[in-house]
Design a protein around this motif. Structure first.
Motif, PDB file in Angstrom:
ATOM      1  N   ASP A  38      20.169 -20.327  22.858  1.00  0.00           N
ATOM      2  CA  ASP A  38      21.189 -19.694  22.984  1.00  0.00           C
ATOM      3  C   ASP A  38      20.920 -17.980  23.367  1.00  0.00           C
ATOM      4  O   ASP A  38      21.039 -16.893  23.354  1.00  0.00           O
ATOM      5  N   CYS A  39      19.541 -17.775  22.246  1.00  0.00           N
ATOM      6  CA  CYS A  39      18.315 -16.487  22.623  1.00  0.00           C
ATOM      7  C   CYS A  39      16.447 -17.096  22.265  1.00  0.00           C
ATOM      8  O   CYS A  39      16.968 -17.783  21.961  1.00  0.00           O
ATOM      9  N   LEU A  40      16.035 -16.272  22.757  1.00  0.00           N
ATOM     10  CA  LEU A  40      14.527 -16.330  22.653  1.00  0.00           C
ATOM     11  C   LEU A  40      14.445 -15.038  22.051  1.00  0.00           C
ATOM     12  O   LEU A  40      14.375 -13.991  23.486  1.00  0.00           O
ATOM     13  N   ILE A  41      13.232 -14.442  21.304  1.00  0.00           N
ATOM     14  CA  ILE A  41      13.132 -13.863  20.975  1.00  0.00           C
ATOM     15  C   ILE A  41      11.695 -13.427  20.950  1.00  0.00           C
ATOM     16  O   ILE A  41      11.295 -14.338  20.418  1.00  0.00           O
ATOM     17  N   GLU A  42      10.644 -12.709  21.655  1.00  0.00           N
ATOM     18  CA  GLU A  42       9.493 -12.629  21.752  1.00  0.00           C
ATOM     19  C   GLU A  42       9.176 -11.375  20.780  1.00  0.00           C
ATOM     20  O   GLU A  42       9.344 -10.504  20.870  1.00  0.00           O
ATOM     21  N   MET A  43       8.297 -12.251  19.950  1.00  0.00           N
ATOM     22  CA  MET A  43       7.498 -11.309  18.352  1.00  0.00           C
ATOM     23  C   MET A  43       6.500 -10.586  18.678  1.00  0.00           C
ATOM     24  O   MET A  43       5.569 -10.925  19.511  1.00  0.00           O
ATOM     25  N   ILE A  82      18.134 -19.866  17.140  1.00  0.00           N
ATOM     26  CA  ILE A  82      17.357 -19.328  18.580  1.00  0.00           C
ATOM     27  C   ILE A  82      16.159 -19.453  18.144  1.00  0.00           C
ATOM     28  O   ILE A  82      15.636 -19.794  17.365  1.00  0.00           O
ATOM     29  N   VAL A  83      14.891 -19.225  19.538  1.00  0.00           N
ATOM     30  CA  VAL A  83      13.963 -19.485  19.857  1.00  0.00           C
ATOM     31  C   VAL A  83      13.086 -18.415  19.872  1.00  0.00           C
ATOM     32  O   VAL A  83      12.855 -17.313  19.821  1.00  0.00           O
ATOM     33  N   LEU A  84      12.347 -18.229  18.095  1.00  0.00           N
ATOM     34  CA  LEU A  84      11.754 -16.725  17.815  1.00  0.00           C
ATOM     35  C   LEU A  84       9.700 -17.572  19.149  1.00  0.00           C
ATOM     36  O   LEU A  84       9.066 -18.542  18.349  1.00  0.00           O
ATOM     37  N   GLN A  85       9.660 -16.620  20.199  1.00  0.00           N
ATOM     38  CA  GLN A  85       8.602 -16.888  20.826  1.00  0.00           C
ATOM     39  C   GLN A  85       6.941 -16.432  19.867  1.00  0.00           C
ATOM     40  O   GLN A  85       7.417 -14.730  19.984  1.00  0.00           O
ATOM     41  N   ILE A  86       6.082 -16.779  19.104  1.00  0.00           N
ATOM     42  CA  ILE A  86       4.754 -16.247  19.473  1.00  0.00           C
ATOM     43  C   ILE A  86       3.304 -16.332  20.047  1.00  0.00           C
ATOM     44  O   ILE A  86       3.528 -17.230  19.920  1.00  0.00           O
ATOM     45  N   GLY A  87       3.630 -15.525  21.071  1.00  0.00           N
ATOM     46  CA  GLY A  87       3.468 -15.589  22.491  1.00  0.00           C
ATOM     47  C   GLY A  87       2.504 -14.744  22.779  1.00  0.00           C
ATOM     48  O   GLY A  87       1.886 -13.966  21.682  1.00  0.00           O
ATOM     49  N   SER A  88       2.329 -14.232  23.866  1.00  0.00           N
ATOM     50  CA  SER A  88       1.321 -12.991  23.969  1.00  0.00           C
ATOM     51  C   SER A  88       1.271 -11.595  23.727  1.00  0.00           C
ATOM     52  O   SER A  88       1.027 -10.768  24.396  1.00  0.00           O
ATOM     53  N   ARG A  89       3.203 -11.609  23.219  1.00  0.00           N
ATOM     54  CA  ARG A  89       3.194 -10.237  22.755  1.00  0.00           C
ATOM     55  C   ARG A  89       2.389  -9.995  21.111  1.00  0.00           C
ATOM     56  O   ARG A  89       2.857  -8.838  20.310  1.00  0.00           O
ATOM     57  N   GLU A  96     -15.866  -9.862  13.347  1.00  0.00           N
ATOM     58  CA  GLU A  96     -16.961  -9.158  12.411  1.00  0.00           C
ATOM     59  C   GLU A  96     -17.462 -10.524  12.437  1.00  0.00           C
ATOM     60  O   GLU A  96     -16.768 -11.052  11.533  1.00  0.00           O
ATOM     61  N   GLY A  97     -19.089 -10.350  12.320  1.00  0.00           N
ATOM     62  CA  GLY A  97     -20.056 -11.228  12.256  1.00  0.00           C
ATOM     63  C   GLY A  97     -19.658 -12.006  13.045  1.00  0.00           C
ATOM     64  O   GLY A  97     -19.653 -12.701  14.172  1.00  0.00           O
ATOM     65  N   ASN A  98     -19.360 -13.525  12.037  1.00  0.00           N
ATOM     66  CA  ASN A  98     -19.095 -14.875  12.956  1.00  0.00           C
ATOM     67  C   ASN A  98     -17.467 -15.031  12.114  1.00  0.00           C
ATOM     68  O   ASN A  98     -16.946 -16.193  12.579  1.00  0.00           O
ATOM     69  N   VAL A  99     -16.751 -13.816  11.858  1.00  0.00           N
ATOM     70  CA  VAL A  99     -15.687 -14.361  11.643  1.00  0.00           C
ATOM     71  C   VAL A  99     -14.618 -13.679  12.619  1.00  0.00           C
ATOM     72  O   VAL A  99     -14.593 -12.747  13.367  1.00  0.00           O
ATOM     73  N   ILE A 100     -13.337 -14.427  13.100  1.00  0.00           N
ATOM     74  CA  ILE A 100     -12.580 -14.117  14.005  1.00  0.00           C
ATOM     75  C   ILE A 100     -10.891 -14.028  13.344  1.00  0.00           C
ATOM     76  O   ILE A 100     -10.696 -15.099  12.083  1.00  0.00           O
ATOM     77  N   VAL A 101     -10.223 -13.320  13.381  1.00  0.00           N
ATOM     78  CA  VAL A 101      -8.603 -13.551  13.097  1.00  0.00           C
ATOM     79  C   VAL A 101      -8.328 -12.962  14.487  1.00  0.00           C
ATOM     80  O   VAL A 101      -8.412 -12.189  15.156  1.00  0.00           O
ATOM     81  N   ALA A 102      -6.885 -14.011  14.162  1.00  0.00           N
ATOM     82  CA  ALA A 102      -6.253 -14.200  15.324  1.00  0.00           C
ATOM     83  C   ALA A 102      -5.202 -13.845  15.145  1.00  0.00           C
ATOM     84  O   ALA A 102      -4.247 -14.866  14.008  1.00  0.00           O
ATOM     85  N   GLN A 103      -4.252 -12.945  15.784  1.00  0.00           N
ATOM     86  CA  GLN A 103      -2.453 -13.386  16.381  1.00  0.00           C
ATOM     87  C   GLN A 103      -2.534 -14.149  16.025  1.00  0.00           C
ATOM     88  O   GLN A 103      -2.820 -15.284  17.220  1.00  0.00           O
ATOM     89  N   ALA A 104      -1.217 -15.084  15.744  1.00  0.00           N
ATOM     90  CA  ALA A 104      -0.346 -16.420  15.985  1.00  0.00           C
ATOM     91  C   ALA A 104      -0.388 -16.689  17.649  1.00  0.00           C
ATOM     92  O   ALA A 104      -0.521 -18.070  18.386  1.00  0.00           O
ATOM     93  N   GLY A 105      -0.224 -16.017  18.440  1.00  0.00           N
ATOM     94  CA  GLY A 105       0.126 -15.637  20.003  1.00  0.00           C
ATOM     95  C   GLY A 105      -0.833 -15.884  20.867  1.00  0.00           C
ATOM     96  O   GLY A 105      -0.826 -16.390  21.708  1.00  0.00           O
ATOM     97  N   ALA A 106      -2.510 -15.493  20.091  1.00  0.00           N
ATOM     98  CA  ALA A 106      -3.386 -15.530  20.834  1.00  0.00           C
ATOM     99  C   ALA A 106      -3.350 -17.490  21.402  1.00  0.00           C
ATOM    100  O   ALA A 106      -3.456 -18.124  20.244  1.00  0.00           O
ATOM    101  N   THR A 107      -3.704 -17.266  22.718  1.00  0.00           N
ATOM    102  CA  THR A 107      -4.099 -18.609  23.501  1.00  0.00           C
ATOM    103  C   THR A 107      -5.256 -19.233  22.293  1.00  0.00           C
ATOM    104  O   THR A 107      -6.440 -18.147  22.493  1.00  0.00           O
TER     105      THR A 107
END
Ligand SMILES: Cc1cc2nc3c(=O)[nH]c(=O)nc-3n(C[C@H](O)[C@H](O)[C@H](O)COP(=O)(O)OP(=O)(O)OC[C@H]3O[C@@H](n4cnc5c(N)ncnc54)[C@H](O)[C@@H]3O)c2cc1C
Length: 304
Positions: A38-43, A82-89, A96-107
């Motif tokens: 019906d609808c896809l939203i790029e979050m 509705i498809v909520l797409q968590i991707g490239s946006r 920081e140091g040994n720690v990486i924090v990534a938003q869910a849409g990062a590949t």
């Protein structure tokens, strides 16, 4: 059908160009099949996601979340919701140091590359898995002896009450291609990894070695969703399928890959119905021949 009132409200939360009506899901899955949503939203961020999710629960409109669609088979009839797409946006990565924090849409490839650039080892196995880290933690994606469960320390999710929770590794209940998120209506918004300092040349070398292995063994020239089935205890799905005489078995445009029988591939003109027919036929013949029940790894969306 999405009413204009719902659409107007959604436009308060997300920009116009992020909303796609009657969007063909074939454009958002690596199988390259699937009818319109019906609808896809790029979050774009967690805050936006929280508002949209709360609103959709309030009005009881069906919705689902997708990442890169690399483990997804969407019905030819599409998805009535509705498809909520968590991707490239929504793919910011910080280190920081040994720690990486990534938003869910990062590949996973982007996060593995960031790890390499910061001389951090532990994510090389994930560099060739074509999904987002959100989809990756849901599935506990893994390859060549590694899996996300080994390097993920925390997962930020949006729960059913639209609150953010920070789940630690234990709470995620990671298992083979599963996590607690497959059983609960959580939306992954951010993933934290803890890695180990390493030699960048060795890290790059490992990533290249695994990429070569993939190219040699997997039918990457055809659209697919990777391994169609989970590995059954004590067996390899591809081997069972091959031994059941199904190499090259084809319905319409869907075929058991000649290169790797564990992959059902789209030869170019497959429909989701063709793919599901091949899947069912494989399940039946393998059960009949070897008494082993194959379980799809691929996630189904829509009516089949
Ligand atoms: C060529 C190829 C090779 C592959 N190789 C591997 C491999 O080696 N190992 C492996 O494990 N997998 C592999 N896969 C499968 C796939 O890449 C992984 O399962 C990946 O983790 C899926 O991520 P995604 O973002 O594409 O998720 P999607 O396919 O978009 O979604 C998968 C599931 O996760 C849910 N989901 C996605 N994002 C979120 C989120 N942010 N919050 C909540 N739920 C979410 C969806 O609702 C769905 O149920 C391969 C696929 C292909 C096409």
């Amino acid at each position: 059908m999405l009413s204009s009132a719902i659409l107007e409200t959604l436009r308060i939360y997300v920009p116009e160009d992020a909303i796609h009506l009657q969007e063909p899901m074939a454009a958002h899955t690596t199988f390259r099949v699937g009818g319109p949503a019906d609808c896809l939203i790029e979050m774009e961020n967690a805050d936006q996601l929280q508002k949209v999710q709360r609103y959709l629960y309030q009005i009881e409109y069906p919705f689902t979340v997708v990442g890169n669609g690399s483990n997804l088979l969407v019905s030819d009839k599409g998805y009535q919701g509705i498809v909520l797409q968590i991707g490239s946006r929504m793919n910011h990565i910080s280190v920081e140091g040994n720690v990486i924090v990534a938003q869910a849409g990062a590949t996973m490839a982007q996060v593995a590359a960031a790890a390499w650039k910061h001389s951090l080892t532990g994510l090389e196995f994930a560099s060739g898995i074509p999904g987002t880290v959100g989809g990756g933690v849901v599935m506990n994606a893994g390859a060549y002896g590694g899996e996300l469960a080994q390097v993920v320390t925390h997962v930020q999710v949006l729960n059913r009450d639209s609150e953010f929770w920070n789940l630690d590794n234990d709470t995620m209940e990671f298992g083979y291609r599963k996590s607690t998120i497959r059983r609960q209506p959580f939306i992954v918004t951010e993933v934290t990894f803890e890695l180990t300092p390493g030699d960048p040349q060795a890290i790059r070398g490992k990533m290249e070695e695994l990429a070569v292995k993939r190219r040699e063994k997997q039918p990457l020239e055809f659209p697919s969703a990777g391994s169609t089935f989970k590995r059954p205890e004590g067996y390899f799905a591809g081997e069972l399928i091959m031994n059941a005489g199904m190499r090259g078995f084809q319905v319409g445009g869907a075929r058991v890959s000649d290169k790797h029988c564990g992959f059902v591939v789209n030869m170019g003109n497959a429909t989701a119905a063709d793919i599901i027919d091949v899947i069912w036929e494989i399940e039946e013949r393998v059960k009949e021949r070897f008494g082993v029940k194959l379980e799809p790894e691929v996630v189904f969306l829509g009516e089949f």
